[in-house]
Design a protein around this motif. Structure first.
Motif, PDB file in Angstrom:
ATOM      1  N   GLU A  51      57.915 -36.749  61.067  1.00 55.93           N
ATOM      2  CA  GLU A  51      58.112 -38.048  61.708  1.00 55.93           C
ATOM      3  C   GLU A  51      58.619 -37.873  63.141  1.00 55.93           C
ATOM      4  OE1 GLU A  51      60.730 -39.665  58.779  1.00 55.93           O
ATOM      5  OE2 GLU A  51      59.076 -40.401  57.526  1.00 55.93           O
ATOM      6  N   HIS A  54      55.709 -36.577  65.271  1.00 56.63           N
ATOM      7  CA  HIS A  54      54.765 -37.668  65.537  1.00 56.63           C
ATOM      8  C   HIS A  54      55.312 -38.588  66.630  1.00 56.63           C
ATOM      9  CE1 HIS A  54      52.931 -41.667  64.676  1.00 56.63           C
ATOM     10  NE2 HIS A  54      51.842 -40.932  64.738  1.00 56.63           N
ATOM     11  N   THR A  55      56.542 -38.999  66.512  1.00 54.77           N
ATOM     12  CA  THR A  55      57.166 -39.871  67.510  1.00 54.77           C
ATOM     13  C   THR A  55      57.151 -39.222  68.893  1.00 54.77           C
ATOM     14  OG1 THR A  55      58.579 -40.898  65.846  1.00 54.77           O
ATOM     15  CG2 THR A  55      59.312 -41.057  68.139  1.00 54.77           C
ATOM     16  N   VAL A  58      53.485 -39.000  70.340  1.00 57.10           N
ATOM     17  CA  VAL A  58      53.013 -40.343  70.685  1.00 57.10           C
ATOM     18  C   VAL A  58      53.696 -40.812  71.965  1.00 57.10           C
ATOM     19  CG1 VAL A  58      53.058 -42.769  69.960  1.00 57.10           C
ATOM     20  CG2 VAL A  58      52.297 -41.003  68.359  1.00 57.10           C
ATOM     21  N   LYS A  59      54.990 -40.559  72.069  1.00 57.55           N
ATOM     22  CA  LYS A  59      55.731 -40.927  73.281  1.00 57.55           C
ATOM     23  C   LYS A  59      55.148 -40.230  74.512  1.00 57.55           C
ATOM     24  CE  LYS A  59      60.402 -41.015  75.181  1.00 57.55           C
ATOM     25  NZ  LYS A  59      61.797 -40.637  74.971  1.00 57.55           N
ATOM     26  N   PRO A  63      47.143 -38.410  71.484  1.00 58.36           N
ATOM     27  CA  PRO A  63      46.628 -39.018  70.261  1.00 58.36           C
ATOM     28  C   PRO A  63      47.189 -38.288  69.037  1.00 58.36           C
ATOM     29  CG  PRO A  63      44.850 -38.697  71.833  1.00 58.36           C
ATOM     30  CD  PRO A  63      46.053 -37.969  72.371  1.00 58.36           C
ATOM     31  N   CYS A  65      48.201 -38.752  64.543  1.00 58.29           N
ATOM     32  CA  CYS A  65      48.162 -39.468  63.273  1.00 58.29           C
ATOM     33  C   CYS A  65      49.084 -38.748  62.293  1.00 58.29           C
ATOM     34  CB  CYS A  65      46.734 -39.501  62.735  1.00 58.29           C
ATOM     35  SG  CYS A  65      46.586 -40.316  61.136  1.00 58.29           S
ATOM     36  N   LYS A  67      50.244 -38.864  58.206  1.00 60.48           N
ATOM     37  CA  LYS A  67      50.114 -39.390  56.838  1.00 60.48           C
ATOM     38  C   LYS A  67      51.088 -38.628  55.958  1.00 60.48           C
ATOM     39  CE  LYS A  67      46.193 -41.079  55.142  1.00 60.48           C
ATOM     40  NZ  LYS A  67      44.796 -41.143  54.642  1.00 60.48           N
ATOM     41  N   LYS A 109      43.614 -44.874  61.613  1.00 65.59           N
ATOM     42  CA  LYS A 109      44.300 -45.275  62.836  1.00 65.59           C
ATOM     43  C   LYS A 109      44.921 -44.030  63.475  1.00 65.59           C
ATOM     44  CE  LYS A 109      48.073 -48.166  64.575  1.00 65.59           C
ATOM     45  NZ  LYS A 109      48.649 -47.167  65.431  1.00 65.59           N
ATOM     46  N   ILE A 110      44.568 -43.793  64.722  1.00 70.55           N
ATOM     47  CA  ILE A 110      45.149 -42.699  65.495  1.00 70.55           C
ATOM     48  C   ILE A 110      45.891 -43.335  66.656  1.00 70.55           C
ATOM     49  CG2 ILE A 110      44.701 -40.627  66.849  1.00 70.55           C
ATOM     50  CD1 ILE A 110      42.104 -40.266  65.232  1.00 70.55           C
ATOM     51  N   ASP A 111      47.186 -43.103  66.727  1.00 70.75           N
ATOM     52  CA  ASP A 111      47.988 -43.647  67.824  1.00 70.75           C
ATOM     53  C   ASP A 111      47.534 -43.030  69.144  1.00 70.75           C
ATOM     54  OD1 ASP A 111      49.855 -45.277  66.228  1.00 70.75           O
ATOM     55  OD2 ASP A 111      50.514 -43.343  65.447  1.00 70.75           O
ATOM     56  N   ASN A 112      47.575 -43.824  70.193  1.00 73.28           N
ATOM     57  CA  ASN A 112      47.157 -43.422  71.545  1.00 73.28           C
ATOM     58  C   ASN A 112      45.665 -43.143  71.659  1.00 73.28           C
ATOM     59  OD1 ASN A 112      49.749 -43.624  72.600  1.00 73.28           O
ATOM     60  ND2 ASN A 112      50.243 -41.501  72.123  1.00 73.28           N
TER      61      ASN A 112
END
Length: 113
Positions: A51, A54-55, A58-59, A63, A65, A67, A109-112
């Motif tokens: 987590e 990931h954060t 993304v920040k 890109p 993801c 899970k 869903k893929i962030d960014n």
């Protein structure tokens, strides 16, 4: 368990080695899309580390993801989760590489991105 003693070193005596090898300490060197598949019951790499990673990516605008699979540890055992992880990889690579109309690809869903 002393699993990491042989892989990395004794903790806290070898704390510098742990920090040096920790992915969260190298986020600034990353530039490619990242898929994180994590077991919710993982004791080797606790879910909070995935987590945090990931954060952080993304920040940074990468890109990414994440899970998390309930009932899984370090290495998936349940057939439904193994199948989902493979389907997730296919969907991730399809989106990252711009491959359209992949038969059977799941919506991911893929962030960014």
């Amino acid at each position: 368990s002393r699993y990491l003693d042989g892989l990395v070193g004794l903790f806290p005596e070898d704390e510098a080695i742990y920090k040096e090898r920790s992915p969260i300490e190298s986020v600034d060197t990353l530039s490619c899309p990242i898929l994180l598949l994590q077991g919710a019951d993982d004791k080797v790499v606790p879910p909070n580390q995935a987590e945090m990673m990931h954060t952080a990516v993304v920040k940074k605008g990468i890109p990414a993801c994440l899970k998390i699979y309930e009932g899984e540890q370090h290495g998936f055992r349940q057939a439904k989760n193994i199948e989902d992880a493979l389907e997730t990889e296919l969907a991730f690579y399809s989106k990252v590489f711009g491959i359209k109309d992949v038969p059977g690809a799941i919506d991911l869903k893929i962030d960014n991105m």
